[in-house]
Design a protein around this motif. Structure first.
Motif: not given
Length: 342
Positions: A161-177, A288-300
């Motif tokens: 939802n945070i990304v959705a309201i960004h008018e100008k999305k960063t490259e990080f936003d694009e990869i996350f989405v 192990l199936n939980f995507p720890h790395d992707f979740y953590t970098i997104s949260r941070d």
């Protein structure tokens, strides 16, 4: 040893006054920064000076659990007491402790011999910690994982939802989405796997619940003369054995293209000194199936937990999202070749 900018910012907050060291009856010859602590050469040998950021109750919890473990497994870090017999000194509003230096070299996860030594020692550490109790309820994470994973889904949806309201999305936003829904589905799968594996039943079995180190990075495992020593129990909690094993396996495999052989080596050697039931392996598989790395970098990134530059976040996101296929293959191999073998 090199230390990071974030460590430097932390280290300048230390007060290296001679009177502080005198409170521990130490005469200091030299002081050297290592990560977020200081190595101190003294008249009583090498010591570590650490500024403690948590409460005295939490420090006493760490001291108590180490004392408990040491009765059956001596290869853990130890505190030096001050002149009053306390494990810390309050100095100018900050709390400091002195820790005995453990001789050894940081565990090389690329070395199968050292990884085997560390895995066997972890089994011994867990066995030695069975039955430990504490009054600090926050340190009991056993049984919380299903609710935690459900919260993680809500957080990931919030980040979307945070990304959705960004008018100008960063490259990080694009990869996350591009990847968010895939990893949300993985979290849902983890919840389903935990439920089918009998997670709550496992958590109710006393011999499966131990002190989990909870930060089994290479620099917290020291190898000396063919034995492993464990240091830095700041994040230790009380949980099931496979919670710690998951932490350990994740830290090892992510830098080695999710090598299933490393996970197998860890489990095989752990089982030389401890045991893992079929249910435990199924719960471990779900963890192990939980995507720890992707979740953590997104949260941070979206909660601004880290004071990193945009490029640092982006580089790490590219790396973590880039090994999706390696991770998928690892999970398939783990389920087929490890879980099904028990």
């Amino acid at each position: 040893m090199a230390y990071r900018y974030s460590d430097k910012k932390y280290l300048i907050q230390y007060d290296l006054c001679i009177e502080l060291f005198k409170s521990f009856d130490l005469k200091v010859h030299d002081v050297v920064p290592i990560r977020n602590v200081y190595m101190v050469s003294t008249n009583k040998g090498e010591k570590i000076l650490k500024k403690v950021e948590y409460t005295i109750e939490e420090l006493n919890y760490i001291y108590d659990l180490l004392s408990y473990i040491r009765n059956r497994f001596p290869r853990v870090v130890n505190f030096s007491k001050n002149n009053n017999g306390d494990i810390c000194t309050i100095w100018k509003g900050n709390m400091y402790c002195i820790i005995d230096v453990v001789d050894g070299t940081e565990c090389n996860f690329n070395n199968p011999v050292e990884l085997s030594i560390a895995s066997k020692a972890l089994g011994q550490l867990h066995e030695a910690s069975e039955g430990f109790k504490t009054d600090l309820k926050s340190k009991y994470t056993n049984g919380n994982l299903l609710n935690t994973f459900k919260r993680r889904i809500q957080e990931m949806e919030f980040f979307k939802n945070i990304v959705a309201i960004h008018e100008k999305k960063t490259e990080f936003d694009e990869i996350f989405v591009q990847n968010a829904d895939y990893y949300i589905d993985e979290i849902k799968d983890s919840i389903d796997m935990l439920d089918k594996a009998g997670y709550y039943k496992l958590c109710s079995e006393d011999d499966k619940v131990v002190i989990c180190h909870n930060d089994l990075a290479y620099h917290n495992i020291l190898i000396n003369n063919g034995e492993a020593y464990f240091i830095d129990f700041d994040y230790a909690v009380i949980d099931i054995k496979v919670y710690d094993l998951c932490n350990f396996i994740n830290k090892v495999i992510k830098n080695f293209a999710f090598d299933i052989d490393k996970a197998k080596l860890i489990i095989d050697n752990y089982c030389i000194t401890n045991t893992l039931s079929e249910r435990e392996l199924k719960v471990l598989n779900a963890m192990l199936n939980f995507p720890h790395d992707f979740y953590t970098i997104s949260r941070d990134y979206y909660t601004k937990r880290k004071e990193w530059d945009e490029n640092v976040f982006l580089d790490r996101m590219k790396k973590k999202s880039g090994y999706k296929e390696d991770r998928k293959e690892f999970l398939e191999n783990f389920n087929r070749n490890i879980c099904s073998k028990k």
